[in-house]
Design an enzyme around this catalytic site. Structure first.
Site, PDB file in Angstrom:
ATOM      1  N   ASN A 205       0.844  -1.182   0.000  1.00  0.00           N
ATOM      2  CA  ASN A 205       0.000   0.000   0.000  1.00  0.00           C
ATOM      3  C   ASN A 205       0.884   1.238   0.000  1.00  0.00           C
ATOM      4  O   ASN A 205       2.108   1.153   0.072  1.00  0.00           O
ATOM      5  CB  ASN A 205      -0.994  -0.008   1.169  1.00  0.00           C
ATOM      6  CG  ASN A 205      -0.315  -0.012   2.532  1.00  0.00           C
ATOM      7  OD1 ASN A 205       0.737   0.604   2.724  1.00  0.00           O
ATOM      8  ND2 ASN A 205      -0.927  -0.696   3.496  1.00  0.00           N
ATOM      9  N   GLU A 208       3.240   1.752   3.030  1.00  0.00           N
ATOM     10  CA  GLU A 208       4.342   0.783   3.025  1.00  0.00           C
ATOM     11  C   GLU A 208       5.381   1.142   1.969  1.00  0.00           C
ATOM     12  O   GLU A 208       6.591   1.001   2.195  1.00  0.00           O
ATOM     13  CB  GLU A 208       3.792  -0.622   2.781  1.00  0.00           C
ATOM     14  CG  GLU A 208       2.970  -1.161   3.933  1.00  0.00           C
ATOM     15  CD  GLU A 208       2.089  -2.357   3.542  1.00  0.00           C
ATOM     16  OE1 GLU A 208       1.587  -3.027   4.455  1.00  0.00           O
ATOM     17  OE2 GLU A 208       1.913  -2.599   2.325  1.00  0.00           O
ATOM     18  N   ASP A 274      -6.762  -8.112   1.628  1.00  0.00           N
ATOM     19  CA  ASP A 274      -6.859  -9.553   1.441  1.00  0.00           C
ATOM     20  C   ASP A 274      -7.704  -9.874   0.209  1.00  0.00           C
ATOM     21  O   ASP A 274      -7.378 -10.777  -0.576  1.00  0.00           O
ATOM     22  CB  ASP A 274      -7.486 -10.219   2.669  1.00  0.00           C
ATOM     23  CG  ASP A 274      -6.701  -9.980   3.945  1.00  0.00           C
ATOM     24  OD1 ASP A 274      -5.504  -9.680   3.855  1.00  0.00           O
ATOM     25  OD2 ASP A 274      -7.294 -10.098   5.035  1.00  0.00           O
TER      26      ASP A 274
END
Length: 327
Positions: A205, A208, A274
């Site tokens: 993301n 990150e 996820d």
């Protein structure tokens, strides 16, 4: 894309087998109502009216894959405790096989308990260990993967920094997959970020991405592109997919494609990542190009964000979204 083609894609999902390796967990939710402040300490008192337990982490990735009709094979580590049994029961209830969950008596089964009042998070309580698995358990996990490696269409490495995906296990799995031309998709966390060289798709993301480079990156197309190029110099991966919250996603596979998010009411982003990695894996396993796979994954994430808590994508809602936005 014609409606017939979209229908064919969804049918092809049902023929695929995806391995998911990583940190499994239980997501618990305690729902209630804040009625007063505690006289013991100035904190809210939640009157509980219901509780639920859901599959989290790598288990939620597998659940999303299974929900779209594919066969999901989950490899991970739990404690040797009551929550392991709860997790196995949850998996069985949802049509997943818990046989490749290796018990480790030195750690608890990862469990995250969220306390909510009127759909607002009050606090979260975590039971977990971040200690890397030992060499013996690592070999057990890799052995289980090698037993199925020849039969899977894609592999997802789902890293929540709970110790399952050690650098040596990552390298062994990626090497085995490259020998078989099996795509490997990675959902990373900051620790171990640069251990995934050689993977097919790397999906950080925005935060990150910025943290890994040690620089601020605003949610702007130009800055995200520059950050992707910098990351590409440091990490040998075939393609990048960066999730950008309200700005959607950016794909880099030699050129850049920016995919906007839909303007929908967002109730909760828990588990959306996820859903994205699971849908991406199914798209690539089915022979779709990365941009098309990411467009479908973007729609899948939008549908699950409309519900509270980590929930799997619903095939009917995703199909409707695809028919509305991909034609």
């Amino acid at each position: 894309m014609t409606p017939e083609k979209i229908e064919q894609i969804f049918q092809s999902f049902k023929e695929k087998k995806i391995a998911v390796i990583g940190d499994v967990m239980i997501d618990k939710y305690i729902f209630g109502h804040v009625s007063r402040i505690s006289p013991e300490y100035p904190v809210p008192v939640v009157d509980v009216n219901r509780e639920s337990s859901r599959l989290g982490g790598a288990a939620n990735v597998a659940f999303n894959i299974h929900a779209l009709g594919a066969d999901a094979l989950l490899i991970g580590v739990t404690g040797d405790d009551a929550e392991r049994r709860n997790l196995a029961n949850l998996m069985t209830e949802h049509g997943l096989n818990p046989a490749m969950l290796a018990p480790d008596s030195t750690r608890p089964t990862t469990c995250k308990t969220r306390i909510l009042s009127q759909n607002h998070h009050i606090t979260r309580v975590d039971y977990e260990s971040r200690t890397p698995v030992d060499a013996e358990l690592e070999q057990v996990l890799f052995g289980m993967f090698m037993e199925i490696a020849g039969s899977v269409d894609a592999v997802v490495l789902e890293d929540y920094n709970k110790g399952v995906l050690t650098p040596s296990l990552i390298a062994s799995v990626i090497t085995a997959c490259r020998q078989r031309n099996t795509p490997v998709l990675v959902d990373p966390k900051l620790k171990g970020f640069f251990s995934y060289g050689g993977c097919s798709v790397f999906k950080p993301n925005l935060s990150e991405l910025a943290a890994s480079l040690g620089i601020p990156v605003t949610n702007d197309d130009r800055e995200v592109e520059q950050a992707c190029l910098l990351l590409g110099e440091k990490l040998d991966v075939e393609s990048l997919v960066v999730t950008r919250s309200e700005k959607g996603m950016t794909v880099y596979n030699g050129s850049f494609t920016h995919i906007p998010a839909l303007s929908l009411d967002v109730a909760d982003v828990s588990g959306a990542g996820d859903t994205v990695i699971g849908t991406l894996a199914l798209g690539l396993a089915s022979g779709l190009d990365l941009v098309t796979s990411t467009r479908i994954a973007n729609l899948a994430a939008n549908t699950v964000c409309q519900e509270v808590g980590a929930v799997p994508v619903r095939p009917d809602k995703l199909l409707s979204a695809c028919l509305a936005h991909l034609q």
